[in-house]
Design a protein around this motif. Structure first.
Motif, mmCIF file in Angstrom:
data_model
loop_
_atom_site.group_PDB
_atom_site.id
_atom_site.type_symbol
_atom_site.label_atom_id
_atom_site.label_comp_id
_atom_site.label_asym_id
_atom_site.label_seq_id
_atom_site.Cartn_x
_atom_site.Cartn_y
_atom_site.Cartn_z
ATOM 1 N N GLU A 189 -24.187 -9.270 -12.426
ATOM 2 C CA GLU A 189 -24.670 -9.384 -11.050
ATOM 3 C C GLU A 189 -24.413 -8.102 -10.258
ATOM 4 O O GLU A 189 -25.266 -7.671 -9.473
ATOM 5 C CB GLU A 189 -24.018 -10.583 -10.363
ATOM 6 N N VAL A 190 -23.269 -7.470 -10.478
ATOM 7 C CA VAL A 190 -22.970 -6.196 -9.818
ATOM 8 C C VAL A 190 -23.976 -5.143 -10.263
ATOM 9 O O VAL A 190 -24.536 -4.411 -9.445
ATOM 10 C CB VAL A 190 -21.523 -5.735 -10.110
ATOM 11 N N ALA A 191 -24.215 -5.055 -11.569
ATOM 12 C CA ALA A 191 -25.166 -4.074 -12.087
ATOM 13 C C ALA A 191 -26.557 -4.300 -11.487
ATOM 14 O O ALA A 191 -27.215 -3.351 -11.054
ATOM 15 C CB ALA A 191 -25.225 -4.153 -13.611
ATOM 16 N N LYS A 192 -26.996 -5.527 -11.448
ATOM 17 C CA LYS A 192 -28.317 -5.839 -10.887
ATOM 18 C C LYS A 192 -28.387 -5.508 -9.404
ATOM 19 O O LYS A 192 -29.429 -5.077 -8.913
ATOM 20 C CB LYS A 192 -28.673 -7.298 -11.149
ATOM 21 N N SER A 193 -27.266 -5.684 -8.691
ATOM 22 C CA SER A 193 -27.268 -5.361 -7.259
ATOM 23 C C SER A 193 -27.447 -3.863 -7.023
ATOM 24 O O SER A 193 -27.886 -3.451 -5.951
ATOM 25 C CB SER A 193 -25.977 -5.848 -6.589
ATOM 26 N N LEU A 194 -27.127 -3.061 -8.038
ATOM 27 C CA LEU A 194 -27.312 -1.611 -7.952
ATOM 28 C C LEU A 194 -28.692 -1.175 -8.438
ATOM 29 O O LEU A 194 -29.032 0.001 -8.378
ATOM 30 C CB LEU A 194 -26.233 -0.893 -8.770
ATOM 31 N N GLY A 195 -29.475 -2.112 -8.958
ATOM 32 C CA GLY A 195 -30.815 -1.795 -9.437
ATOM 33 C C GLY A 195 -30.912 -1.635 -10.939
ATOM 34 O O GLY A 195 -31.955 -1.243 -11.458
ATOM 35 N N MET A 196 -29.834 -1.937 -11.645
ATOM 36 C CA MET A 196 -29.837 -1.837 -13.109
ATOM 37 C C MET A 196 -30.419 -3.100 -13.726
ATOM 38 O O MET A 196 -30.508 -4.144 -13.085
ATOM 39 C CB MET A 196 -28.402 -1.682 -13.640
ATOM 40 N N ASN A 197 -30.759 -2.983 -14.988
ATOM 41 C CA ASN A 197 -31.067 -4.154 -15.790
ATOM 42 C C ASN A 197 -29.739 -4.682 -16.316
ATOM 43 O O ASN A 197 -28.795 -3.922 -16.511
ATOM 44 C CB ASN A 197 -31.974 -3.784 -16.960
ATOM 45 N N GLY A 198 -29.660 -5.960 -16.563
ATOM 46 C CA GLY A 198 -28.431 -6.539 -17.082
ATOM 47 C C GLY A 198 -28.719 -7.650 -18.058
ATOM 48 O O GLY A 198 -29.631 -8.443 -17.850
ATOM 49 N N ILE A 199 -27.944 -7.672 -19.125
ATOM 50 C CA ILE A 199 -28.070 -8.725 -20.134
ATOM 51 C C ILE A 199 -26.700 -9.359 -20.304
ATOM 52 O O ILE A 199 -25.723 -8.670 -20.608
ATOM 53 C CB ILE A 199 -28.565 -8.161 -21.479
ATOM 54 N N LEU A 200 -26.641 -10.670 -20.115
ATOM 55 C CA LEU A 200 -25.406 -11.402 -20.315
ATOM 56 C C LEU A 200 -25.225 -11.638 -21.815
ATOM 57 O O LEU A 200 -26.025 -12.322 -22.443
ATOM 58 C CB LEU A 200 -25.429 -12.727 -19.554
ATOM 59 N N PHE A 201 -24.186 -11.046 -22.380
ATOM 60 C CA PHE A 201 -23.931 -11.166 -23.814
ATOM 61 C C PHE A 201 -23.317 -12.524 -24.103
ATOM 62 O O PHE A 201 -22.266 -12.872 -23.589
ATOM 63 C CB PHE A 201 -22.985 -10.059 -24.292
ATOM 64 N N GLN A 202 -24.022 -13.286 -24.946
ATOM 65 C CA GLN A 202 -23.526 -14.605 -25.339
ATOM 66 C C GLN A 202 -23.503 -14.747 -26.851
ATOM 67 O O GLN A 202 -23.286 -15.822 -27.363
ATOM 68 C CB GLN A 202 -24.390 -15.696 -24.711
#
Length: 66
Positions: A43-56
């Motif tokens: 969520e922090v990364a996305k708030s900066l404009g990055m793409n993010g993948i939750l590793f599961q």
């Protein structure tokens, strides 16, 4: 570059680490992707404009990146 790892829930520390990586790589946030097992970090990364993948798990990661 010395890589720093955040083992806390300190959002400011996480943001600083991501910004340091951006400055080192010299690319805009929208060309970066964070893969992490912490939803908060994504969520922090996305708030900066990055793409993010939750590793599961590796299988889910393969699906997300292909």
């Amino acid at each position: 570059m010395k890589i720093r790892l955040a083992k806390s829930n300190d959002i400011n520390q996480i943001m600083d680490i991501i910004k340091d990586a951006k400055n080192y790589l010299k690319v805009p946030f929208n060309q970066m992707c964070l893969i992490d097992d912490s939803k908060q970090n994504i969520e922090v990364a996305k708030s900066l404009g990055m793409n993010g993948i939750l590793f599961q798990g590796i299988e889910d990661l393969k699906e997300e990146t292909t």
